[in-house]
Design a protein around this motif. Structure first.
Motif, PDB file in Angstrom:
ATOM      1  N   SER A  65       0.609  -1.350  -0.034  1.00 16.01           N
ATOM      2  CA  SER A  65      -0.046  -0.059  -0.066  1.00 16.01           C
ATOM      3  C   SER A  65       0.847   1.090   0.043  1.00 16.01           C
ATOM      4  O   SER A  65       1.981   1.347   0.437  1.00 16.01           O
ATOM      5  CB  SER A  65      -0.863   0.092   1.243  1.00 16.01           C
ATOM      6  N   VAL A  66       0.203   2.275  -0.409  1.00 12.40           N
ATOM      7  CA  VAL A  66       0.945   3.613  -0.493  1.00 12.40           C
ATOM      8  C   VAL A  66       1.355   3.829   0.836  1.00 12.40           C
ATOM      9  O   VAL A  66       2.535   4.318   1.112  1.00 12.40           O
ATOM     10  CB  VAL A  66       0.020   4.645  -1.040  1.00 12.40           C
ATOM     11  N   GLU A  67       0.524   3.794   1.885  1.00  7.86           N
ATOM     12  CA  GLU A  67       0.944   4.029   3.258  1.00  7.86           C
ATOM     13  C   GLU A  67       2.194   3.353   3.708  1.00  7.86           C
ATOM     14  O   GLU A  67       3.141   3.713   4.358  1.00  7.86           O
ATOM     15  CB  GLU A  67      -0.229   3.766   4.030  1.00  7.86           C
ATOM     16  N   ALA A  68       2.130   2.049   3.316  1.00  6.54           N
ATOM     17  CA  ALA A  68       3.430   1.151   4.046  1.00  6.54           C
ATOM     18  C   ALA A  68       4.547   1.445   3.309  1.00  6.54           C
ATOM     19  O   ALA A  68       5.724   1.795   3.875  1.00  6.54           O
ATOM     20  CB  ALA A  68       3.141  -0.294   3.438  1.00  6.54           C
ATOM     21  N   VAL A  69       4.369   2.125   1.893  1.00  7.42           N
ATOM     22  CA  VAL A  69       5.604   2.306   1.293  1.00  7.42           C
ATOM     23  C   VAL A  69       6.275   3.561   1.843  1.00  7.42           C
ATOM     24  O   VAL A  69       7.426   3.834   2.103  1.00  7.42           O
ATOM     25  CB  VAL A  69       5.362   2.397  -0.327  1.00  7.42           C
ATOM     26  N   ILE A  70       5.356   4.473   2.022  1.00  9.40           N
ATOM     27  CA  ILE A  70       5.794   5.808   2.716  1.00  9.40           C
ATOM     28  C   ILE A  70       6.313   5.743   4.202  1.00  9.40           C
ATOM     29  O   ILE A  70       7.483   6.141   4.511  1.00  9.40           O
ATOM     30  CB  ILE A  70       4.634   7.003   2.733  1.00  9.40           C
ATOM     31  N   GLY A  71       5.647   4.920   4.839  1.00 12.20           N
ATOM     32  CA  GLY A  71       6.184   4.588   6.460  1.00 12.20           C
ATOM     33  C   GLY A  71       7.392   3.909   6.419  1.00 12.20           C
ATOM     34  O   GLY A  71       8.531   4.481   7.134  1.00 12.20           O
ATOM     35  N   PHE A  72       7.458   2.782   5.659  1.00 10.90           N
ATOM     36  CA  PHE A  72       8.904   2.079   5.634  1.00 10.90           C
ATOM     37  C   PHE A  72       9.782   2.914   4.806  1.00 10.90           C
ATOM     38  O   PHE A  72      10.864   2.908   5.283  1.00 10.90           O
ATOM     39  CB  PHE A  72       8.729   0.835   4.825  1.00 10.90           C
TER      40      PHE A  72
ATOM     41  N   ALA B  15      17.792  -0.031   8.274  1.00  9.78           N
ATOM     42  CA  ALA B  15      17.566   0.396   6.958  1.00  9.78           C
ATOM     43  C   ALA B  15      17.248  -0.782   5.868  1.00  9.78           C
ATOM     44  O   ALA B  15      16.003  -0.614   5.382  1.00  9.78           O
ATOM     45  CB  ALA B  15      18.797   1.226   6.348  1.00  9.78           C
ATOM     46  N   PHE B  16      17.997  -1.823   5.888  1.00  2.00           N
ATOM     47  CA  PHE B  16      17.492  -2.888   5.029  1.00  2.00           C
ATOM     48  C   PHE B  16      16.010  -3.700   5.486  1.00  2.00           C
ATOM     49  O   PHE B  16      15.356  -4.281   4.467  1.00  2.00           O
ATOM     50  CB  PHE B  16      18.485  -3.821   5.167  1.00  2.00           C
ATOM     51  N   LEU B  17      15.794  -3.579   6.852  1.00  2.00           N
ATOM     52  CA  LEU B  17      14.300  -4.360   7.133  1.00  2.00           C
ATOM     53  C   LEU B  17      13.414  -3.466   6.690  1.00  2.00           C
ATOM     54  O   LEU B  17      12.245  -3.714   5.989  1.00  2.00           O
ATOM     55  CB  LEU B  17      14.181  -4.542   8.567  1.00  2.00           C
ATOM     56  N   CYS B  18      13.681  -2.114   6.671  1.00  2.00           N
ATOM     57  CA  CYS B  18      12.682  -1.176   6.281  1.00  2.00           C
ATOM     58  C   CYS B  18      12.504  -1.089   4.695  1.00  2.00           C
ATOM     59  O   CYS B  18      11.399  -1.062   4.075  1.00  2.00           O
ATOM     60  CB  CYS B  18      12.780   0.385   6.553  1.00  2.00           C
ATOM     61  N   MET B  19      13.523  -1.292   3.796  1.00  2.00           N
ATOM     62  CA  MET B  19      13.502  -1.324   2.455  1.00  2.00           C
ATOM     63  C   MET B  19      12.656  -2.520   1.967  1.00  2.00           C
ATOM     64  O   MET B  19      11.874  -2.692   0.973  1.00  2.00           O
ATOM     65  CB  MET B  19      14.831  -1.396   1.745  1.00  2.00           C
ATOM     66  N   TRP B  20      12.938  -3.656   2.714  1.00  2.00           N
ATOM     67  CA  TRP B  20      12.228  -5.066   2.661  1.00  2.00           C
ATOM     68  C   TRP B  20      10.616  -4.707   2.806  1.00  2.00           C
ATOM     69  O   TRP B  20       9.851  -5.100   2.151  1.00  2.00           O
ATOM     70  CB  TRP B  20      12.777  -6.054   3.455  1.00  2.00           C
ATOM     71  N   GLY B  21      10.573  -3.876   3.871  1.00  2.00           N
ATOM     72  CA  GLY B  21       9.058  -3.422   4.120  1.00  2.00           C
ATOM     73  C   GLY B  21       8.317  -2.799   2.953  1.00  2.00           C
ATOM     74  O   GLY B  21       7.238  -2.814   2.582  1.00  2.00           O
ATOM     75  N   MET B  22       9.299  -1.753   2.220  1.00  2.00           N
ATOM     76  CA  MET B  22       8.776  -1.086   1.109  1.00  2.00           C
ATOM     77  C   MET B  22       8.407  -2.005   0.001  1.00  2.00           C
ATOM     78  O   MET B  22       7.430  -1.562  -0.765  1.00  2.00           O
ATOM     79  CB  MET B  22       9.815  -0.117   0.760  1.00  2.00           C
ATOM     80  N   LEU B  23       9.070  -3.161  -0.163  1.00  2.00           N
ATOM     81  CA  LEU B  23       8.828  -3.956  -1.360  1.00  2.00           C
ATOM     82  C   LEU B  23       7.985  -5.160  -1.223  1.00  2.00           C
ATOM     83  O   LEU B  23       7.402  -5.598  -2.047  1.00  2.00           O
ATOM     84  CB  LEU B  23      10.216  -4.330  -1.707  1.00  2.00           C
TER      85      LEU B  23
END
Length: 200
Positions: A60-67, A121-129
């Motif tokens: 979701s857009v919210e997840a991408v922005i948050g992560f 950082a890498f866990l958040c980038m995984w969260g984005m994808l």
């Protein structure tokens, strides 16, 4: 699953290991650049992973922005810890001579604070994808980084810093505790007060 992003990132960590070994044993001038080249390979592998996996996880857009905000926050901490909390030229480019360990600021928090920010950082980038493929990639990069700091803690740094054994006894390896947090905050306040006095 495309493997070349993993190969590229892994090659970056291989260069890190070679850089460390060279900094202690042979001190070859050309190999002293391997930390920078390793960083370029790791960044290139991250960019390649994003290009390959973007949009496939249906985030979701919210997840991408948050992560994404989280990833930027941890990347900022990582860049500060590696390149600004320590003198870059002396640390990464010049011949390593036996010197004192830097124990203030974020390095009073734990002995390897950059690993915490890297993992965040890498866990958040995984969260984005999202998805299992990026999860394998980002998980492996975190794993290589963890192995790298174990190697540094056991082999490189005791041969680089004359007081590293004392640092090991006084400061946590990776997970901060109450004492180390107080040490970190005290040194940050001290540096801030000194900076304020210099500006008067």
């Amino acid at each position: 699953m495309k493997m070349w992003q993993l190969i590229l990132g892994t090659a970056g960590f291989v260069l890190y290991f070679v850089y460390d070994i060279n900094s202690v044993l042979s001190k070859n001038v050309c190999l002293q650049k391997f930390f920078a080249w390793g960083s370029i390979l790791v960044v290139a592998s991250v960019v390649a992973e994003f290009c390959s996996a973007w949009g496939q996880g249906h985030r979701s857009v919210e997840a991408v922005i948050g992560f994404g905000i989280g990833a930027l926050f941890f990347l900022g901490l990582l860049i500060y810890t590696l390149f600004f909390a320590l003198p870059f030229e002396e640390t990464y480019c010049k011949e390593n001579k036996l010197r004192a360990t830097y124990t203030e600021g974020v390095y009073g928090l734990c002995r390897h604070p950059g690993v915490l920010w890297f993992a965040g950082a890498f866990l958040c980038m995984w969260g984005m994808l999202g998805g299992w493929r990026p999860g394998i990639y980002f998980g492996l990069m975190i794993f290589w980084n963890y192995l790298y700091i174990i190697f540094q803690d056991l082999w490189t740094f005791p041969r680089t810093f004359f007081n590293y054994r004392e640092y090991q006894q006084s400061t946590p390896f990776l997970i901060p505790n109450g004492k180390s947090i107080r040490v970190c905050m005290k040194s940050i306040r001290k540096r801030s007060n000194q900076s304020g006095a210099d500006n008067l």
